[in-house]
Design a protein around this motif. Structure first.
Motif, PDB file in Angstrom:
ATOM      1  N   GLN A  56      33.371  53.497  -4.556  1.00 15.64           N
ATOM      2  CA  GLN A  56      32.790  52.168  -4.606  1.00 15.64           C
ATOM      3  C   GLN A  56      33.580  51.198  -3.725  1.00 15.64           C
ATOM      4  O   GLN A  56      34.776  51.415  -3.482  1.00 15.64           O
ATOM      5  N   PRO A  57      32.946  50.147  -3.262  1.00 17.00           N
ATOM      6  CA  PRO A  57      33.684  49.131  -2.501  1.00 17.00           C
ATOM      7  C   PRO A  57      34.890  48.637  -3.285  1.00 17.00           C
ATOM      8  O   PRO A  57      34.808  48.405  -4.500  1.00 17.00           O
ATOM      9  N   GLY A  58      36.001  48.498  -2.580  1.00 19.93           N
ATOM     10  CA  GLY A  58      37.252  48.095  -3.214  1.00 19.93           C
ATOM     11  C   GLY A  58      38.089  49.263  -3.700  1.00 19.93           C
ATOM     12  O   GLY A  58      39.240  49.067  -4.104  1.00 19.93           O
ATOM     13  N   GLY A  59      37.520  50.447  -3.680  1.00 21.90           N
ATOM     14  CA  GLY A  59      38.222  51.628  -4.154  1.00 21.90           C
ATOM     15  C   GLY A  59      39.169  52.214  -3.124  1.00 21.90           C
ATOM     16  O   GLY A  59      39.342  51.669  -2.022  1.00 21.90           O
ATOM     17  N   SER A  60      39.762  53.357  -3.498  1.00 14.09           N
ATOM     18  CA  SER A  60      40.757  54.002  -2.646  1.00 14.09           C
ATOM     19  C   SER A  60      40.464  55.495  -2.514  1.00 14.09           C
ATOM     20  O   SER A  60      39.863  56.099  -3.403  1.00 14.09           O
ATOM     21  N   LEU A  61      40.903  56.033  -1.390  1.00 14.42           N
ATOM     22  CA  LEU A  61      40.858  57.479  -1.155  1.00 14.42           C
ATOM     23  C   LEU A  61      42.092  57.876  -0.354  1.00 14.42           C
ATOM     24  O   LEU A  61      42.666  57.037   0.358  1.00 14.42           O
ATOM     25  N   ARG A  62      42.459  59.132  -0.467  1.00 17.54           N
ATOM     26  CA  ARG A  62      43.563  59.664   0.338  1.00 17.54           C
ATOM     27  C   ARG A  62      43.072  60.921   1.053  1.00 17.54           C
ATOM     28  O   ARG A  62      42.672  61.887   0.409  1.00 17.54           O
ATOM     29  N   ARG A  94      53.706  54.239  14.328  1.00 16.74           N
ATOM     30  CA  ARG A  94      52.332  54.139  13.833  1.00 16.74           C
ATOM     31  C   ARG A  94      51.503  53.171  14.669  1.00 16.74           C
ATOM     32  O   ARG A  94      52.014  52.186  15.183  1.00 16.74           O
ATOM     33  N   ASN A  95      50.219  53.466  14.746  1.00 19.13           N
ATOM     34  CA  ASN A  95      49.270  52.608  15.434  1.00 19.13           C
ATOM     35  C   ASN A  95      47.997  52.570  14.607  1.00 19.13           C
ATOM     36  O   ASN A  95      47.510  53.611  14.151  1.00 19.13           O
ATOM     37  N   TYR A  96      47.477  51.349  14.381  1.00 18.32           N
ATOM     38  CA  TYR A  96      46.283  51.181  13.560  1.00 18.32           C
ATOM     39  C   TYR A  96      45.210  50.405  14.315  1.00 18.32           C
ATOM     40  O   TYR A  96      45.506  49.495  15.091  1.00 18.32           O
ATOM     41  N   ALA A  97      43.967  50.726  14.016  1.00 13.56           N
ATOM     42  CA  ALA A  97      42.878  49.886  14.481  1.00 13.56           C
ATOM     43  C   ALA A  97      42.953  48.552  13.737  1.00 13.56           C
ATOM     44  O   ALA A  97      43.348  48.503  12.569  1.00 13.56           O
ATOM     45  N   ASP A  98      42.566  47.482  14.407  1.00 20.61           N
ATOM     46  CA  ASP A  98      42.635  46.155  13.772  1.00 20.61           C
ATOM     47  C   ASP A  98      41.810  46.105  12.489  1.00 20.61           C
ATOM     48  O   ASP A  98      42.179  45.418  11.535  1.00 20.61           O
ATOM     49  N   SER A  99      40.728  46.839  12.457  1.00 26.73           N
ATOM     50  CA  SER A  99      39.815  46.778  11.313  1.00 26.73           C
ATOM     51  C   SER A  99      40.405  47.385  10.042  1.00 26.73           C
ATOM     52  O   SER A  99      39.881  47.142   8.951  1.00 26.73           O
ATOM     53  N   VAL A 100      41.479  48.171  10.176  1.00 27.96           N
ATOM     54  CA  VAL A 100      42.046  48.815   8.980  1.00 27.96           C
ATOM     55  C   VAL A 100      43.469  48.358   8.677  1.00 27.96           C
ATOM     56  O   VAL A 100      44.040  48.760   7.658  1.00 27.96           O
ATOM     57  N   MET A 112      43.737  55.123   2.063  1.00 26.68           N
ATOM     58  CA  MET A 112      42.765  54.080   2.351  1.00 26.68           C
ATOM     59  C   MET A 112      42.541  53.246   1.090  1.00 26.68           C
ATOM     60  O   MET A 112      42.056  53.779   0.081  1.00 26.68           O
ATOM     61  N   ASN A 113      42.918  51.989   1.146  1.00 24.00           N
ATOM     62  CA  ASN A 113      42.721  51.062   0.037  1.00 24.00           C
ATOM     63  C   ASN A 113      41.703  49.991   0.407  1.00 24.00           C
ATOM     64  O   ASN A 113      41.387  49.799   1.586  1.00 24.00           O
ATOM     65  N   SER A 114      41.212  49.296  -0.596  1.00 23.73           N
ATOM     66  CA  SER A 114      40.261  48.191  -0.383  1.00 23.73           C
ATOM     67  C   SER A 114      39.124  48.614   0.546  1.00 23.73           C
ATOM     68  O   SER A 114      38.787  47.913   1.503  1.00 23.73           O
ATOM     69  N   LEU A 115      38.550  49.752   0.255  1.00 22.95           N
ATOM     70  CA  LEU A 115      37.508  50.298   1.121  1.00 22.95           C
ATOM     71  C   LEU A 115      36.271  49.411   1.133  1.00 22.95           C
ATOM     72  O   LEU A 115      35.901  48.803   0.123  1.00 22.95           O
ATOM     73  N   LYS A 116      35.650  49.353   2.312  1.00 17.92           N
ATOM     74  CA  LYS A 116      34.458  48.552   2.525  1.00 17.92           C
ATOM     75  C   LYS A 116      33.305  49.460   2.946  1.00 17.92           C
ATOM     76  O   LYS A 116      33.537  50.537   3.503  1.00 17.92           O
ATOM     77  N   PRO A 117      32.074  49.019   2.747  1.00 11.88           N
ATOM     78  CA  PRO A 117      30.933  49.839   3.200  1.00 11.88           C
ATOM     79  C   PRO A 117      31.014  50.193   4.681  1.00 11.88           C
ATOM     80  O   PRO A 117      30.587  51.294   5.079  1.00 11.88           O
ATOM     81  N   GLU A 118      31.572  49.299   5.480  1.00 10.38           N
ATOM     82  CA  GLU A 118      31.675  49.579   6.919  1.00 10.38           C
ATOM     83  C   GLU A 118      32.716  50.633   7.252  1.00 10.38           C
ATOM     84  O   GLU A 118      32.832  51.055   8.406  1.00 10.38           O
ATOM     85  N   THR A 166      47.092  53.260   5.341  1.00  7.48           N
ATOM     86  CA  THR A 166      48.456  53.662   5.676  1.00  7.48           C
ATOM     87  C   THR A 166      48.463  55.127   6.094  1.00  7.48           C
ATOM     88  O   THR A 166      47.979  55.988   5.347  1.00  7.48           O
ATOM     89  N   ILE A 167      49.006  55.393   7.271  1.00  9.01           N
ATOM     90  CA  ILE A 167      49.115  56.768   7.751  1.00  9.01           C
ATOM     91  C   ILE A 167      50.548  57.247   7.544  1.00  9.01           C
ATOM     92  O   ILE A 167      51.508  56.478   7.711  1.00  9.01           O
ATOM     93  N   SER A 168      50.668  58.504   7.133  1.00 12.33           N
ATOM     94  CA  SER A 168      51.990  59.103   6.964  1.00 12.33           C
ATOM     95  C   SER A 168      51.922  60.563   7.392  1.00 12.33           C
ATOM     96  O   SER A 168      50.831  61.102   7.610  1.00 12.33           O
ATOM     97  N   ARG A 169      53.094  61.174   7.458  1.00  8.93           N
ATOM     98  CA  ARG A 169      53.136  62.520   8.034  1.00  8.93           C
ATOM     99  C   ARG A 169      54.303  63.296   7.460  1.00  8.93           C
ATOM    100  O   ARG A 169      55.370  62.734   7.213  1.00  8.93           O
ATOM    101  N   ASP A 170      54.074  64.591   7.256  1.00 12.37           N
ATOM    102  CA  ASP A 170      55.128  65.515   6.854  1.00 12.37           C
ATOM    103  C   ASP A 170      55.292  66.501   8.003  1.00 12.37           C
ATOM    104  O   ASP A 170      54.481  67.423   8.160  1.00 12.37           O
TER     105      ASP A 170
END
Length: 122
Positions: free
Chosen positions: A13-19, A57-63, A82-88, A68-72
């Motif tokens: 849902q909008p406002g939700g999070s995924l990893r 790290r490098n991010y698109a302005d829209s995100v 990905m937090n505060s997800l939007k429909p876009e 947050t990107i991380s790496r092992d």
């Protein structure tokens, strides 16, 4: 044979999070940069975020401020929180590995994963 395998997509849902996770498998010597790109229907593939082996790290302005990107490096795995997800943000998200070498002096390659779908909808 190198493969990039993504996981973690889904419906939220909008406002939700995924990893999202992406693991590079195979006989890999090194990977310079790993990252995430996305492609929405009818649009071109665009950069979301990248991270080098030294942590730059490098991010698109829209995100910025939401993702947050991380790496092992030991596991050749990259993550995208990905937090505060939007429909876009709805798109097929692709994992990318740049300047991947199979040996210390070998040719560098670019690899892509198959993509994982992220859908943000109420």
């Amino acid at each position: 044979q190198v493969q990039l395998v993504e996981s973690g997509g889904g419906l939220v849902q909008p406002g939700g999070s995924l990893r999202l996770s992406c693991a590079a498998s195979g006989s890999i010597f090194s990977i310079n940069a790993m990252g995430w790109y996305r492609q929405a229907p009818g649009k071109e593939r665009e950069l979301v975020a990248t991270i080098t082996s030294t942590g730059t790290r490098n991010y698109a302005d829209s995100v910025k401020g939401r993702f947050t990107i991380s790496r092992d490096n030991a596991k050749n795995t990259v993550y995208l929180r990905m937090n505060s997800l939007k429909p876009e943000d709805t798109a097929l998200y692709y994992c990318n590995a740049e300047n991947l070498r199979l040996t210390a002096w070998g040719t560098s390659y670019t690899y892509w994963g198959q993509g994982t779908q992220v859908t943000v909808s109420s």
